[in-house]
Each structure stands twice: as structure tokens, then as C-alpha cells.
Design a protein around this motif. Structure first.
Motif, mmCIF file in Angstrom:
data_model
loop_
_atom_site.group_PDB
_atom_site.id
_atom_site.type_symbol
_atom_site.label_atom_id
_atom_site.label_comp_id
_atom_site.label_asym_id
_atom_site.label_seq_id
_atom_site.Cartn_x
_atom_site.Cartn_y
_atom_site.Cartn_z
ATOM 1 N N PRO A 134 0.828 -1.219 0.000
ATOM 2 C CA PRO A 134 0.000 0.000 0.000
ATOM 3 C C PRO A 134 0.858 1.264 0.000
ATOM 4 O O PRO A 134 1.918 1.308 0.623
ATOM 5 C CB PRO A 134 -0.805 -0.117 1.299
ATOM 6 C CG PRO A 134 -0.781 -1.572 1.639
ATOM 7 C CD PRO A 134 0.530 -2.098 1.140
ATOM 8 N N ARG A 135 0.381 2.274 -0.688
ATOM 9 C CA ARG A 135 1.117 3.528 -0.801
ATOM 10 C C ARG A 135 1.118 4.288 0.529
ATOM 11 O O ARG A 135 0.125 4.310 1.243
ATOM 12 C CB ARG A 135 0.468 4.396 -1.888
ATOM 13 C CG ARG A 135 1.207 5.695 -2.168
ATOM 14 C CD ARG A 135 0.475 6.516 -3.212
ATOM 15 N NE ARG A 135 0.381 5.805 -4.466
ATOM 16 C CZ ARG A 135 1.363 5.714 -5.355
ATOM 17 N NH1 ARG A 135 2.518 6.284 -5.088
ATOM 18 N NH2 ARG A 135 1.196 5.059 -6.472
ATOM 19 N N THR A 136 2.245 4.911 0.838
ATOM 20 C CA THR A 136 2.357 5.706 2.070
ATOM 21 C C THR A 136 2.738 7.158 1.773
ATOM 22 O O THR A 136 2.936 7.939 2.706
ATOM 23 C CB THR A 136 3.422 5.101 3.006
ATOM 24 O OG1 THR A 136 4.678 5.034 2.318
ATOM 25 C CG2 THR A 136 3.021 3.711 3.459
ATOM 26 N N THR A 137 2.856 7.502 0.498
ATOM 27 C CA THR A 137 3.205 8.865 0.118
ATOM 28 C C THR A 137 2.185 9.406 -0.862
ATOM 29 O O THR A 137 1.480 8.653 -1.535
ATOM 30 C CB THR A 137 4.602 8.922 -0.536
ATOM 31 O OG1 THR A 137 4.635 8.017 -1.653
ATOM 32 C CG2 THR A 137 5.693 8.550 0.446
ATOM 33 N N SER A 138 2.133 10.718 -0.955
ATOM 34 C CA SER A 138 1.231 11.373 -1.896
ATOM 35 C C SER A 138 1.742 11.192 -3.324
ATOM 36 O O SER A 138 2.951 11.004 -3.551
ATOM 37 C CB SER A 138 1.126 12.861 -1.561
ATOM 38 O OG SER A 138 0.424 13.565 -2.565
ATOM 39 N N THR A 139 0.830 11.251 -4.286
ATOM 40 C CA THR A 139 1.228 11.180 -5.696
ATOM 41 C C THR A 139 1.454 12.566 -6.285
ATOM 42 O O THR A 139 1.832 12.687 -7.454
ATOM 43 C CB THR A 139 0.167 10.440 -6.520
ATOM 44 O OG1 THR A 139 -1.104 11.084 -6.350
ATOM 45 C CG2 THR A 139 0.047 8.987 -6.066
ATOM 46 N N GLN A 140 1.191 13.616 -5.501
ATOM 47 C CA GLN A 140 1.469 14.976 -5.942
ATOM 48 C C GLN A 140 2.949 15.258 -5.676
ATOM 49 O O GLN A 140 3.459 14.992 -4.586
ATOM 50 C CB GLN A 140 0.575 15.950 -5.186
ATOM 51 C CG GLN A 140 0.520 17.343 -5.764
ATOM 52 C CD GLN A 140 1.653 18.223 -5.243
ATOM 53 O OE1 GLN A 140 2.120 18.033 -4.115
ATOM 54 N NE2 GLN A 140 2.088 19.164 -6.066
ATOM 55 N N LYS A 141 3.670 15.774 -6.666
ATOM 56 C CA LYS A 141 5.134 15.829 -6.601
ATOM 57 C C LYS A 141 5.652 16.520 -5.354
ATOM 58 O O LYS A 141 6.527 15.978 -4.654
ATOM 59 C CB LYS A 141 5.682 16.504 -7.858
ATOM 60 C CG LYS A 141 7.207 16.529 -7.887
ATOM 61 C CD LYS A 141 7.749 17.124 -9.162
ATOM 62 C CE LYS A 141 9.267 17.153 -9.140
ATOM 63 N NZ LYS A 141 9.851 17.727 -10.382
ATOM 64 N N GLY A 142 5.148 17.715 -5.057
ATOM 65 C CA GLY A 142 5.642 18.435 -3.891
ATOM 66 C C GLY A 142 5.423 17.674 -2.600
ATOM 67 O O GLY A 142 6.332 17.553 -1.759
ATOM 68 N N ARG A 143 4.213 17.140 -2.428
ATOM 69 C CA ARG A 143 3.906 16.352 -1.227
ATOM 70 C C ARG A 143 4.716 15.067 -1.197
ATOM 71 O O ARG A 143 5.145 14.616 -0.125
ATOM 72 C CB ARG A 143 2.408 16.040 -1.195
ATOM 73 C CG ARG A 143 1.521 17.215 -0.810
ATOM 74 C CD ARG A 143 1.673 17.546 0.673
ATOM 75 N NE ARG A 143 1.419 16.399 1.512
ATOM 76 C CZ ARG A 143 0.198 15.972 1.864
ATOM 77 N NH1 ARG A 143 -0.881 16.632 1.443
ATOM 78 N NH2 ARG A 143 0.054 14.925 2.647
ATOM 79 N N PHE A 144 4.909 14.464 -2.374
ATOM 80 C CA PHE A 144 5.694 13.227 -2.431
ATOM 81 C C PHE A 144 7.117 13.477 -1.934
ATOM 82 O O PHE A 144 7.648 12.693 -1.131
ATOM 83 C CB PHE A 144 5.740 12.681 -3.859
ATOM 84 C CG PHE A 144 6.636 11.474 -4.015
ATOM 85 C CD1 PHE A 144 6.131 10.201 -3.791
ATOM 86 C CD2 PHE A 144 7.977 11.611 -4.357
ATOM 87 C CE1 PHE A 144 6.951 9.080 -3.918
ATOM 88 C CE2 PHE A 144 8.804 10.505 -4.474
ATOM 89 C CZ PHE A 144 8.283 9.241 -4.260
#
Length: 445
Positions: free
Chosen positions: A194-204
Motif C-alpha cells: 500500500p502507498r504511504t506517500t502522496s502522488t502529488q510531486k511536492g507532497r511526495f
């Protein structure tokens, strides 16, 4: 043989024995010359340990860049159409350079033995992937791609400055970093945690940075605790099983140390994944959607199937299947596939120790045996291994049986080698001194 030893001398001896045999037979013209040539080529590629040069600050760039360029070039060609013949021609130089620049240098200081271990793991990873890049006829496709661009064909959708990152470097780096094959043709069946980071570049980038810090601190704590274990915590190495302790304390300590070593592996690789993802997304404009955690809470696994198929990282899954699983399937069906994949994994990890302790291979093969026993259980009962009993079963195979592997590494000096330098260790520079101060203060009251 120690962990810093080499297998080349024994191999050279076998060549010499074969040469003597040819002399005895009287066939000492053409065959003798061929054998002598092979021996000289072998010594040039993989010299004896005593003949290798110490790795220094001056030679480090050569040792790193020497094998990297042909490897990256081969990866780039695997992303271009109609390059199969060229890749086959480049393959020998990629394999030879990986061996040459790895075996021509050595790290003699036992404090840095873990980096010697990593150097050899990287060498054989390069060789395995080079073989894959060269022999796949049509190249490597991302899922959804219908065709590959030709050499020098411009990618109109690329937003990367071609002057800063030429296409061969960007495409080669992207394929090399796709160890699990997420989003690629060779990773269609790989399990994705499962993903634990955002897919938006800055948030990632922010999430990955915080994750890197968290994982680094965890590694620092576990590594610092391992360094306190007598023998195991020293660069010279020592067994997990301290003979001076009573039996129950001996195995309590070995089990705790084994778990700490496992945590260093888990969180250390996660930290590496965080760092690479930051570089890939921040500099090479890789999509954040292609980056996921490596592990999925392996400590919660209730079967060996779940642990090795889902919980553990799948970084080298494709390579182990290619060089062990699929040949095993051809030889002995599904059981051969399971044992072949774990045999390939065991040999790979033992090659990092330069074949110094065969218990490493034995451990990985034992995991395959455990999975086959789970298959047999399901066949006779109709139920899969799971629940509390399944967790205990998995704990036994990984934590108790797994100690033979960690003991081999401990004797080889890996846990005691420098992983987090003392200058960067928050635990050893701040936490431990603070704890000692508080203990002394309380004792004085």
C-alpha cells in the motif's frame, strides 16, 4: 575462508591441475596454449585476493564509473527498438567490466566490510540484469507501450532538459532503478505494498524526506544496539552464540541480535528506496505514482507464502525467477520453481560473502522447503496456513532457523562493520550519553 577471502586461488589451482593433466597425456601443444590463455584471462579478470589493489579515495571513482557506463548503456539500448544484436555485442564488455572493477579492488579495513559486501552484491546484480537486458529480444516495455523509440529518436513528451540529462542516461537510469518492475512488462505480477506517500510531486518529496529521516533513525538505533553485543558488534566479527553464557541467555541474546539485524536490513533498504525515489522524482522527473514502499509489515505475516510473496521486498524477484525459478520449473515442476528461486537467492547473498559460508544458501533453501510444506498442508487439509499458528510457524522458520544465516554474516564481520558512522549517529552521540548521564545522576541521589 574469511568473508574477505576469495575463491580465485582455488579456481586457478584447478586450471593448473588441468594443465598438468594435459602434460601427462602428452597433448601439450594447442590445448596447452588454450588452457594457459584461459588461465591468464581468468587471472586478469578475477585476480587472487593478494594481488588486488586497496580501494582508496583516488580509485573509488574508477571503481564506480568503470562498470556503470556499459551497464547504463545496455539499459538504454533495452529501451530502443531494433537493438538486440547491439545489446548482445555490448553484453561481454558489461559483464567483464562489472567483474574487473569489482575484483581488482578490495577494502582491507574490516570496519568497512559491509561496503565490500555491498560491492559484490551490486556486481552480480549488474551481471544478472545485463544478461536480461541483452537477451530479451524486443527490449523492455512499460505497461501500455506499443513500440519503443529508435536510437536518437526524440521523445516529444519529455520535459527533461536534454543538455542536462541526455536520453540514454535518463532512460537507462529509469530502467536500472525499476528493480521490482512496477509499471514494466517484467513486473506485471509483482506484489505492490500500500502507498504511504502522496502522488502529488511536492507532497511526495516532503513525504519521502520524512520517511528517509524516520528510517535512518531506526537503523541508527538498531545498529547502535548491535554494536553493544560482544563479538558481533566488533569489526573482526564473532558468533551470535556466546559460549560463555548459559544456554537460555545465549539463545535469548542471539534471537534479539538476529531481530535487530533483520530490522537494519528492512529499514536500511527502505531508507535507500526513499533516497533513490527522491533523486528519481526530484531530478529525473520520474512519476511519483511508480514509487511504493518496499515492505508490507513482514512481522505480521502468518505464512511463509505471505512473508516472501507480499511482506518481504520484491527487489530481485524477477532475477531470482529468471536464473533459478524458471529453470527449476522446467526441471522439476512447481517444487523445482520454488527451490530454484530460493537457491538463486541464497547463492546471490553468499556471493556477497565471496562463498565463505554455505549456511547462507542453506537458510534460503530452508525457506523453500517450508513453503513446500505449506503447499502439502493445503493439499491435504484444503486450508492455507494462517492465523496465530501460522504466525508462530513463520516466526520459527525466519527467526530461529534464520539465525544460521545471521551467524554466518556475524562471523564474517558484517553486523560489526560501520554502517552509520559515529559522527552521524544521533543515538551514539546524544541518546546513549544522555542515558548514561541520567543513570549516573539517579545512582548518586
Amino acid at each position: 575462508m574469511t568473508a574477505s577471502g576469495a575463491t580465485a586461488p582455488s579456481s586457478i589451482s584447478s586450471f593448473t591441475g588441468a594443465k598438468d593433466f594435459i602434460h601427462m597425456k602428452g597433448e601439450e601443444t594447442l590445448l596447452d596454449g588454450v588452457l594457459s590463455g584461459i588461465m591468464r584471462a581468468f587471472e586478469e579478470l578475477i585476480p587472487p585476493h593478494a594481488s588486488r589493489q586497496p580501494l582508496s579515495a583516488a580509485s573509488l571513482p574508477i571503481a564506480l564509473l568503470g562498470p556503470s557506463f556499459p551497464f547504463l548503456f545496455l539499459a538504454y539500448l533495452a529501451r530502443r527498438a531494433d537493438t538486440h544484436l547491439i545489446r548482445l555485442l555490448v553484453l561481454p564488455s558489461a559483464v567483464a567490466s562489472a567483474l574487473y572493477f569489482t575484483y581488482h579492488y578490495k577494502i582491507e579495513d574490516p570496519r568497512y566490510r559491509i561496503f565490500e559486501f555491498i560491492r559484490f552484491l551490486v556486481c552480480y546484480y549488474m551481471i544478472g540484469k545485463s544478461l536480461n537486458f541483452a537477451f530479451v529480444r524486443d527490449g523492455r516495455f512499460k505497461i501500455g507501450e506499443k513500440r519503443l523509440r529508435r536510437v536518437n529518436e526524440v521523445d516529444p513528451e519529455s520535459g527533461v532538459d536534454p543538455a542536462l540529462f541526455p536520453p540514454w542516461l535518463r532512460d537507462g537510469f529509469e530502467l536500472v532503478c525499476a528493480l521490482r518492475g512496477i509499471g514494466w512488462d517484467f513486473g506485471r505480477d509483482v506484489y505492490i505494498p500500500p502507498r504511504t506517500t502522496s502522488t502529488q510531486k511536492g507532497r511526495f518529496l516532503s513525504d519521502a524526506t520524512m520517511s528517509l529521516i524516520k528510517h535512518f533513525l531506526t537503523v541508527d538505533l538498531c545498529d547502535s544496539l548491535i554494536k553493544l553485543v560482544p563479538g558481533v558488534g566488533s569489526p573482526e566479527g564473532g558468533s551470535l552464540f556466546l559460549a560463555d553464557l548459559p544456554l537460555h541467555l545465549r539463545y535469548c541474546l542471539s534471537t534479539a541480535t538476529h531481530i535487530l539485524v533483520g530490522m537494519v536490513v528492512i529499514f536500511g533498504l527502505e531508507a535507500g528506496n526513499d533516497f533513490v525515489s527522491l533523486v528519481a522524482v526530484g531530478l529525473f522527473r520520474s512519476s511519483p505514482e511508480t514509487w511504493f514502499p518496499l515492505y508490507d509489515s513482514p512481522w505480521r505475516s502468518t505464512s511463509l507464502h505471505q512473508l516472501w510473496g507480499n511482506g518481504w521486498h520484491q527487489l530481485l524477484r524477477h532475477m531470482f525467477l529468471s536464473f533459478g525459478g524458471y529453470p527449476g520449473l522446467w526441471l522439476a515442476g512447481n517444487a523445482g520453481m520454488v527451490l530454484g528461486a530460493f537457491l538463486a537467492s541464497g547463492l546471490y547473498h553468499e556471493l556477497g560473502l565471496q562463498m565463505s559460508d554455505h549456511r547462507v544458501v542453506l537458510f534460503f533453501l530452508s525457506q523453500g522447503v517450508g513453503i513446500l510444506l505449506e503447499n502439502r498442508y493445503k493439499r491435504y487439509t484444503g486450508k492455507s496456513v494462517g492465523g496465530v499458528v501460522g504466525w508462530c510457524w513463520t516466526f520459527f522458520w525466519v527467526v530461529f532457523v534464520g539465525q544460521i544465516c545471521t551467524d554466518a554474516w556475524a562471523i564474517g564481520g558484517l553486523p560489526g562493520a560501520v554502517l552509520v558512522p559515529r559522527e552521524l549517529s544521533i543515538v551514539r552521540r546524544l541518546v546513549f550519553p544522555a542515558m548514561r548521564y541520567l543513570a549516573q545522576y539517579n545512582a548518586s541521589q
